[in-house]
Scaffold this motif. Structure first.
Motif, PDB file in Angstrom:
ATOM      1  N   UNK A 149       0.786  -1.182  -0.125  1.00 24.04           N
ATOM      2  CA  UNK A 149      -0.091  -0.017  -0.271  1.00 24.04           C
ATOM      3  C   UNK A 149       0.756   1.171   0.029  1.00 24.04           C
ATOM      4  N   UNK A 150       2.177   1.030   0.420  1.00 19.29           N
ATOM      5  CA  UNK A 150       3.053   2.383   0.401  1.00 19.29           C
ATOM      6  C   UNK A 150       3.154   2.929  -0.985  1.00 19.29           C
ATOM      7  N   UNK A 151       2.929   1.893  -1.998  1.00 24.13           N
ATOM      8  CA  UNK A 151       3.412   2.581  -2.948  1.00 24.13           C
ATOM      9  C   UNK A 151       2.194   3.568  -3.750  1.00 24.13           C
ATOM     10  N   UNK A 152       1.178   3.384  -2.900  1.00 23.92           N
ATOM     11  CA  UNK A 152      -0.133   4.155  -3.482  1.00 23.92           C
ATOM     12  C   UNK A 152      -0.268   5.577  -2.906  1.00 23.92           C
ATOM     13  N   UNK A 153       0.564   6.230  -3.499  1.00 27.96           N
ATOM     14  CA  UNK A 153       0.937   7.593  -3.051  1.00 27.96           C
ATOM     15  C   UNK A 153       1.288   8.363  -4.368  1.00 27.96           C
ATOM     16  N   UNK A 154       0.560   9.509  -4.583  1.00 22.24           N
ATOM     17  CA  UNK A 154       0.960  10.368  -5.497  1.00 22.24           C
ATOM     18  C   UNK A 154       2.171  11.167  -5.521  1.00 22.24           C
ATOM     19  N   UNK A 155       2.945  10.945  -4.455  1.00 24.62           N
ATOM     20  CA  UNK A 155       4.332  11.518  -4.257  1.00 24.62           C
ATOM     21  C   UNK A 155       5.283  10.336  -4.758  1.00 24.62           C
ATOM     22  N   UNK A 156       4.825   9.293  -4.840  1.00 23.82           N
ATOM     23  CA  UNK A 156       5.559   8.216  -5.315  1.00 23.82           C
ATOM     24  C   UNK A 156       5.462   7.796  -7.052  1.00 23.82           C
ATOM     25  N   UNK A 157       4.328   7.671  -7.247  1.00 20.68           N
ATOM     26  CA  UNK A 157       3.841   7.198  -8.492  1.00 20.68           C
ATOM     27  C   UNK A 157       2.790   8.452  -9.142  1.00 20.68           C
ATOM     28  N   UNK A 158       2.749   8.391 -10.363  1.00 20.57           N
ATOM     29  CA  UNK A 158       1.734   9.206 -11.152  1.00 20.57           C
ATOM     30  C   UNK A 158       0.468   8.594 -11.015  1.00 20.57           C
ATOM     31  N   UNK A 159      -0.625   9.015 -11.489  1.00 20.50           N
ATOM     32  CA  UNK A 159      -2.046   8.562 -11.495  1.00 20.50           C
ATOM     33  C   UNK A 159      -2.044   7.591 -12.597  1.00 20.50           C
ATOM     34  N   UNK A 160      -1.129   7.731 -13.760  1.00 20.72           N
ATOM     35  CA  UNK A 160      -0.960   6.890 -14.893  1.00 20.72           C
ATOM     36  C   UNK A 160      -0.291   5.575 -14.856  1.00 20.72           C
ATOM     37  N   UNK A 161       0.460   5.647 -13.663  1.00 21.55           N
ATOM     38  CA  UNK A 161       1.378   4.347 -13.505  1.00 21.55           C
ATOM     39  C   UNK A 161       0.551   3.672 -12.528  1.00 21.55           C
ATOM     40  N   UNK A 162      -0.421   3.694 -11.968  1.00 20.52           N
ATOM     41  CA  UNK A 162      -1.024   2.921 -11.193  1.00 20.52           C
ATOM     42  C   UNK A 162      -2.491   2.181 -11.656  1.00 20.52           C
TER      43      UNK A 162
END
Length: 423
Positions: free
Chosen positions: A359-372
């Protein structure tokens, strides 16, 4: 680099599912995508979803398509296409072909390659190349063995290959095996530049042993650095690949059956890896060795995956990894994803497509919206659906992790809290 992959009628994906690595116009996290000419291509994508939603089937779909290409030339005339597995909960789908399509960059040009097939034959196949802004047809194949070539020069080269192809082989592979230049670059992209992996340690040992075998000291330095960054107390390692006789191998069997088994089935190659731990003992620095099998599952996974990562960064490969976060601490998962967004490390523009639960990857500080991406399975039909967080247009400061766990984006297990279900 992979720009887009689509699949239809494969395992739990009944309808067409599209995974796009083409970056949107969003300017957030600019290190997370690479600009090649006019293309903006994501360096990574993470796929989330409940257990049994279909995340693994997406990686399996990539594997099936890639291996169908790679193994085409080894297929005998009556051999089935064993990687083709249609959606199983619809009688019509069982007799329909499975379809795959890739859009990718190779040697500076954009290609589109796709095919559809049943267990017994290739139904359609096509290859397009972009020499300009408009796609040019290299070949189109319909009704198993009808071919179309729009370029006269390409036709002169490829037309003789038709009689060398069979219904259960891909024309891309057949033409390349006969040294056709028009198909060589896209075929080699499938052969060398995109790979899929699971978290199976035994499988990884077999895959990476040739990389360790060549004695590359840069691999040793990379592996040791990776383990150090993970805060794992391993300073170095030893690696040996030895031929073991039947008598030597038999010693690992229980003593009560050693005398009655045949030694021949146990002869072969044995890989011996030891991790070197440097510790301080009463003011003295000492080194101790432990077989890799005695280390934690996370340590084994990280060690065995290090050659895969290094080769990807050296060559610019696209890695597709199922359960990427298995046995790894969430901070380690974040660190590994960051490597693909570090231009000093990822100079060859490698890519990572990973299914995960972290769940830690679910952050817009780490991944863009189009990467999720999310995968959700419809309970009534058993169909998997793939979609991007970008479709929901969350605010830039939104807590997407909390929203996901609350079910805003779907793709979470519907777990009942009714106690009487267990009575």
């Amino acid at each position: 680099m992979l720009l887009q992959f689509s699949v239809e009628n494969y395992r739990s994906f009944k309808e067409r599912a599209v995974l796009s690595l083409e970056a949107s116009a969003d300017k957030e996290l600019e290190n997370n995508f690479t600009v090649v000419g006019k293309e903006r291509i994501l360096n990574s994508a993470a796929v989330f979803g409940a257990n049994a939603a279909g995340k693994s089937n997406l990686i399996r779909a990539l594997t099936a398509a890639i291996m169908t290409v790679r193994q085409s030339n080894n297929r005998q005339i009556n051999d089935p296409l064993e990687w083709i597995i249609p959606f199983g909960f619809d009688q019509k789908c069982l007799v329909r072909p499975t379809s795959f399509e890739f859009v990718f960059l190779a040697k500076g040009k954009k290609y589109v390659y796709g095919f559809s097939a049943t267990k017994t034959a290739v139904n359609t196949e096509y290859l397009y190349v972009y020499h300009t802004a408009k796609a040019s047809t290299v070949f189109e194949r319909t009704s198993c063995n009808r071919y179309k070539f729009t370029s006269s020069a390409v036709k002169r080269e490829l037309f003789p290959m038709i009689e060398r192809n069979t219904d259960n082989k891909l024309f891309l592979a057949t033409a390349t095996s006969w040294n056709c230049e028009s198909t060589r670059i896209p075929y080699l992209w499938f052969a060398e530049m995109i790979n899929t992996y699971s978290n199976d340690s035994q499988q990884l040992v077999q895959l990476v042993s040739p990389m360790f075998d060549n004695g590359d000291e840069t691999l040793r330095a990379f592996t040791n650095r990776l383990l150090h960054e993970a805060d794992i107390n391993i300073s170095d390692y030893t690696y040996k690949s030895v031929e073991v006789t039947g008598e030597e191998a038999k010693q690992f069997l229980p003593k009560e059956i050693q005398s009655i088994v045949s030694v021949l089935p146990f002869a072969g190659k044995e890989i011996r890896i030891e991790a070197i731990h440097t510790v301080e003992e009463n003011g003295t620095v000492r080194q101790y060795r432990l077989p890799l099998g005695e280390e934690s599952q996370g340590t084994q996974h990280l060690f065995l995956f290090s050659p895969v990562l290094k080769r990807a960064f050296d060559n610019g490969e696209t890695l597709c990894v199922d359960e990427f976060d298995a046995s790894l601490h969430p901070l380690m998962v974040i660190y590994l994803m960051k490597l693909f967004n570090n231009p000093e490390i990822n100079r060859a523009h490698a890519q990572l497509i990973a299914s995960a639960h972290a769940m830690e990857l679910l952050s817009l500080d780490r991944l863009r919206r189009d990467q999720i991406y999310f995968v959700e399975k419809k309970r009534k039909t058993g169909e998997s659906e793939l979609y991007s967080l970008d479709e929901f247009s969350p605010r830039k400061n939104e807590d997407v992790r909390k929203a996901y766990l609350r079910g805003r984006y779907g793709s979470v297990p519907d777990i009942s809290e009714e106690a009487d279900l267990w009575q």
